[in-house]
Design a protein around this motif. Structure first.
Motif, PDB file in Angstrom:
ATOM      1  N   UNK A  39      61.495  42.691  32.611  1.00 52.41           N
ATOM      2  CA  UNK A  39      62.700  43.492  32.113  1.00 52.41           C
ATOM      3  C   UNK A  39      62.452  43.902  30.653  1.00 52.41           C
ATOM      4  N   UNK A  40      62.713  45.256  30.477  1.00 50.56           N
ATOM      5  CA  UNK A  40      62.385  45.845  29.037  1.00 50.56           C
ATOM      6  C   UNK A  40      61.097  45.832  28.604  1.00 50.56           C
ATOM      7  N   UNK A  41      60.189  45.643  29.514  1.00 44.13           N
ATOM      8  CA  UNK A  41      58.804  45.563  28.908  1.00 44.13           C
ATOM      9  C   UNK A  41      57.645  46.463  29.531  1.00 44.13           C
ATOM     10  N   UNK A  42      56.622  46.774  29.088  1.00 42.34           N
ATOM     11  CA  UNK A  42      55.620  47.556  29.592  1.00 42.34           C
ATOM     12  C   UNK A  42      55.102  46.871  30.757  1.00 42.34           C
ATOM     13  N   UNK A  43      53.954  47.645  31.254  1.00 41.22           N
ATOM     14  CA  UNK A  43      53.403  47.134  32.632  1.00 41.22           C
ATOM     15  C   UNK A  43      52.111  46.113  32.130  1.00 41.22           C
ATOM     16  N   UNK A  44      51.834  45.220  32.987  1.00 41.10           N
ATOM     17  CA  UNK A  44      50.869  44.404  32.799  1.00 41.10           C
ATOM     18  C   UNK A  44      49.761  44.520  33.987  1.00 41.10           C
ATOM     19  N   UNK A  45      48.471  44.696  33.786  1.00 40.87           N
ATOM     20  CA  UNK A  45      47.690  44.427  34.886  1.00 40.87           C
ATOM     21  C   UNK A  45      47.195  43.269  35.538  1.00 40.87           C
ATOM     22  N   UNK A  46      47.659  43.164  36.781  1.00 38.66           N
ATOM     23  CA  UNK A  46      47.277  41.993  37.503  1.00 38.66           C
ATOM     24  C   UNK A  46      45.841  41.887  37.975  1.00 38.66           C
ATOM     25  N   UNK A  47      45.488  42.824  38.830  1.00 40.75           N
ATOM     26  CA  UNK A  47      44.359  43.013  39.696  1.00 40.75           C
ATOM     27  C   UNK A  47      44.157  44.253  39.727  1.00 40.75           C
ATOM     28  N   UNK A  48      42.852  44.743  39.854  1.00 39.30           N
ATOM     29  CA  UNK A  48      42.411  46.011  40.186  1.00 39.30           C
ATOM     30  C   UNK A  48      41.246  46.070  41.122  1.00 39.30           C
ATOM     31  N   UNK A  49      40.887  47.035  41.852  1.00 41.54           N
ATOM     32  CA  UNK A  49      39.775  47.373  42.927  1.00 41.54           C
ATOM     33  C   UNK A  49      39.366  48.834  42.557  1.00 41.54           C
ATOM     34  N   UNK A  50      37.845  48.854  42.491  1.00 39.99           N
ATOM     35  CA  UNK A  50      37.233  49.991  42.358  1.00 39.99           C
ATOM     36  C   UNK A  50      36.832  50.676  43.705  1.00 39.99           C
ATOM     37  N   UNK A  51      36.956  49.918  44.815  1.00 39.84           N
ATOM     38  CA  UNK A  51      36.528  50.377  46.026  1.00 39.84           C
ATOM     39  C   UNK A  51      36.813  49.368  47.219  1.00 39.84           C
ATOM     40  N   UNK A  52      36.650  49.817  48.454  1.00 39.33           N
ATOM     41  CA  UNK A  52      36.788  48.765  49.488  1.00 39.33           C
ATOM     42  C   UNK A  52      35.633  47.711  49.250  1.00 39.33           C
ATOM     43  N   UNK A  70      39.994  48.105  53.013  1.00 38.08           N
ATOM     44  CA  UNK A  70      40.049  49.250  53.621  1.00 38.08           C
ATOM     45  C   UNK A  70      40.523  50.379  52.246  1.00 38.08           C
ATOM     46  N   UNK A  71      39.865  51.558  51.950  1.00 40.69           N
ATOM     47  CA  UNK A  71      40.199  52.279  50.900  1.00 40.69           C
ATOM     48  C   UNK A  71      41.883  52.449  50.812  1.00 40.69           C
ATOM     49  N   UNK A  72      42.666  52.763  52.004  1.00 36.18           N
ATOM     50  CA  UNK A  72      43.965  52.791  51.794  1.00 36.18           C
ATOM     51  C   UNK A  72      44.846  51.612  51.285  1.00 36.18           C
ATOM     52  N   UNK A  73      44.412  50.626  51.803  1.00 39.73           N
ATOM     53  CA  UNK A  73      45.244  49.354  51.388  1.00 39.73           C
ATOM     54  C   UNK A  73      44.782  48.391  50.419  1.00 39.73           C
ATOM     55  N   UNK A  74      45.955  47.829  49.856  1.00 35.75           N
ATOM     56  CA  UNK A  74      45.453  46.740  48.894  1.00 35.75           C
ATOM     57  C   UNK A  74      46.525  45.995  48.411  1.00 35.75           C
ATOM     58  N   UNK A  75      46.796  44.870  49.321  1.00 36.72           N
ATOM     59  CA  UNK A  75      47.823  43.953  49.391  1.00 36.72           C
ATOM     60  C   UNK A  75      47.719  42.959  48.335  1.00 36.72           C
ATOM     61  N   UNK A  76      48.821  42.481  47.872  1.00 36.25           N
ATOM     62  CA  UNK A  76      48.688  41.425  46.841  1.00 36.25           C
ATOM     63  C   UNK A  76      49.520  40.142  47.373  1.00 36.25           C
ATOM     64  N   UNK A  77      49.172  39.046  47.275  1.00 37.96           N
ATOM     65  CA  UNK A  77      49.392  37.943  47.823  1.00 37.96           C
ATOM     66  C   UNK A  77      49.955  36.980  46.800  1.00 37.96           C
ATOM     67  N   UNK A  78      51.110  36.191  46.834  1.00 36.01           N
ATOM     68  CA  UNK A  78      51.645  35.257  45.794  1.00 36.01           C
ATOM     69  C   UNK A  78      51.641  33.958  46.703  1.00 36.01           C
ATOM     70  N   UNK A  79      50.823  32.862  46.626  1.00 39.12           N
ATOM     71  CA  UNK A  79      50.650  31.789  47.586  1.00 39.12           C
ATOM     72  C   UNK A  79      51.651  30.773  47.057  1.00 39.12           C
ATOM     73  N   UNK A  80      52.145  30.391  46.040  1.00 34.24           N
ATOM     74  CA  UNK A  80      53.061  29.421  45.638  1.00 34.24           C
ATOM     75  C   UNK A  80      53.929  29.949  44.622  1.00 34.24           C
TER      76      UNK A  80
END
Lengths: 113, 113
Positions: A39-52, A70-80
């Motif tokens: 809230x009220x903050x900028x964006x912080x990068x979690x992960x990124x991908x440069x290709x499949x 795949x090129x199209x999909x980039x899911x983010x997983x929270x485990x706990x």
């Protein structure tokens, strides 16, 4: 083109639960990103991908995992899930060439109680 | 670490007047800058960008100015309209951090009728 789409729009989790935030882009972009915005903050990068098949950590990767099968999909997983992960999560993509502007999805608002 | 920040958290402007949003950056190696607009409940939307070999770039009703001497970036919105009410973020990128944008904290623009 739909651009970058994210599901779900909203989610409430209990501490310790897990979930996957989905992100899909139809622009054939090579690069994809996950950000969180508190809230009220900028964006912080979690992960990124440069290709499949290729992913790398950003500024705040702890507590998260990603995959890029795949090129199209980039899911983010929270485990706990933890209360500190309460935030709005944005997925973005960029061409990976030239002036590499990032295009954002509408976001997922996550609350961990 | 390197960071991008904003001078004013909130800017109130009369409809029809011009708006100026300021941003300071600290990384002299930055070579690409973007302004994003974020409306409530939505993802950031690209407005305009500029490379470090330029000091001015114009778009439709918007102008970005870059002063590399003092590491300062500004966004000028001409004839501000109610639809311009949003939070505006500047973001910077440098060659050593491939495609990773660093975002500032944001400035909220409120347009008064």
């Amino acid at each position: 083109n739909a651009g970058v789409t994210q599901t779900p729009k909203f989610r409430i989790l209990k501490i310790g639960q897990s979930m996957t935030l989905q992100c899909t882009q139809d622009m054939n972009h090579n690069y994809m990103y996950w950000y969180r915005q508190d809230p009220g903050m900028g964006l912080k990068l979690i992960y990124y991908s440069v290709g499949a098949g290729i992913t790398d950590k950003g500024e705040v990767p702890n507590g998260y995992n990603v995959s890029r099968s795949t090129t199209e999909d980039f899911p983010l997983r929270l485990e706990l899930a933890a209360p500190s992960q309460t935030s709005v999560y944005f997925c973005a993509s960029s061409p990976g060439q030239g002036w590499n502007t990032q295009y954002f999805g509408p976001g997922t608002r996550l609350t961990v109680l | 670490g390197e960071s991008v920040g904003l001078h004013l958290p909130t800017l109130s402007v009369q409809e029809g007047d011009n708006s100026i949003i300021n941003c300071a950056y600290s990384n002299s190696a930055s070579d690409y800058f973007i302004w994003y607009k974020q409306e409530s409940g939505k993802g950031p939307q690209f407005i305009i960008d500029i490379r470090s070999n330029m000091d001015k770039r114009q778009g439709q009703r918007v102008t970005v100015l870059l002063n590399k001497t003092v590491k300062h970036l500004s966004l000028q919105i001409a004839a501000t309209q109610p639809g311009d009410s949003a939070v505006y973020f500047c973001a910077e990128n440098h060659k050593a951090a491939v495609n990773k944008l660093t975002f500032g904290g944001g400035t909220r623009v409120l347009v008064k009728p």
